[in-house]
Scaffold this motif. Structure first.
Motif, PDB file in Angstrom:
ATOM      1  N   GLN A 127      -2.416   7.112   5.321  1.00 57.06           N
ATOM      2  CA  GLN A 127      -1.412   6.087   5.659  1.00 57.06           C
ATOM      3  C   GLN A 127      -0.168   6.236   4.788  1.00 57.06           C
ATOM      4  OE1 GLN A 127      -4.686   5.522   5.367  1.00 57.06           O
ATOM      5  NE2 GLN A 127      -5.167   4.912   7.462  1.00 57.06           N
ATOM      6  N   ALA A 128      -0.367   6.464   3.486  1.00 57.87           N
ATOM      7  CA  ALA A 128       0.780   6.616   2.581  1.00 57.87           C
ATOM      8  C   ALA A 128       1.566   7.890   2.894  1.00 57.87           C
ATOM      9  CB  ALA A 128       0.301   6.642   1.131  1.00 57.87           C
ATOM     10  N   LEU A 129       0.850   8.958   3.196  1.00 55.81           N
ATOM     11  CA  LEU A 129       1.501  10.224   3.542  1.00 55.81           C
ATOM     12  C   LEU A 129       2.296  10.071   4.833  1.00 55.81           C
ATOM     13  CD1 LEU A 129       1.836  13.209   2.737  1.00 55.81           C
ATOM     14  CD2 LEU A 129      -0.268  13.692   4.005  1.00 55.81           C
ATOM     15  N   ALA A 130       1.696   9.420   5.815  1.00 59.66           N
ATOM     16  CA  ALA A 130       2.370   9.194   7.096  1.00 59.66           C
ATOM     17  C   ALA A 130       3.638   8.365   6.903  1.00 59.66           C
ATOM     18  CB  ALA A 130       1.419   8.505   8.074  1.00 59.66           C
ATOM     19  N   ALA A 131       3.548   7.310   6.097  1.00 57.38           N
ATOM     20  CA  ALA A 131       4.709   6.447   5.860  1.00 57.38           C
ATOM     21  C   ALA A 131       5.818   7.223   5.148  1.00 57.38           C
ATOM     22  CB  ALA A 131       4.298   5.233   5.032  1.00 57.38           C
TER      23      ALA A 131
END
Length: 162
Positions: free
Chosen positions: A28-32
């Motif tokens: 999720q953090a990488l995607a954001a």
């Protein structure tokens, strides 16, 4: 794998760049960070793994902090020259070197020595025991030149990305 069969776009390159800097980020953090949806990000990272572009993910330990707990250890850069450089002799030494857990890196190089090893041991007696096993007991080892690290000014595992 044929390098022409791999196609990378700018998002793939951004993912590789970011994962080199911090592979501990959640999907999720990488995607954001890259402005992707989490499913798209996960699919792309899995593809990069399946293509073999991501070899493995590891934790890089802080040498200075760890030294306070375990002792400073000894880091050596060692040049090794062999008497015989035929492929069988080179391969035999290479296998012997990489079987040792204290050998962090083993490079076959040219010109100059045949190998450059990056070695980490707990202390000088540990290094001497390893050198006996790797160098002294091997009749094909002609010359060993060890450099002991006193300061590390830079260390990175990051490969340059286009």
């Amino acid at each position: 794998m044929n390098e022409n069969s791999i196609s990378l776009d700018s998002v793939d390159l951004q993912l590789l760049r970011q994962l080199q800097r911090d592979a501990s980020l959640s999907n999720q953090a990488l995607a954001a960070l890259l402005h992707l949806s989490p499913p798209t990000c996960l699919r792309r990272v899995k593809r990069l793994h399946s293509l073999g572009l991501i070899e493995k993910q590891v934790a890089i330990l802080n040498r200075e902090q760890l030294a306070q707990v375990t002792g400073h250890g000894l880091q050596a850069i060692v040049e090794v020259s062999l008497d015989r450089q035929d492929s069988s002799s080179l391969l035999q030494f290479e296998h012997k070197a990489i079987a040792q857990s204290s050998v962090q890196q083993c490079w076959r190089v040219s010109p100059g020595p045949d190998f450059v090893l990056i070695i980490a041991t707990l202390d000088m007696p540990s290094y001497l025991a390893l050198s006996q096993k790797l160098f002294t007991q091997d009749a094909n080892v002609r010359n060993v030149k060890a450099f002991f690290a006193v300061k590390r000014a830079k260390f990175t595992t990051e490969l340059p990305m286009p």
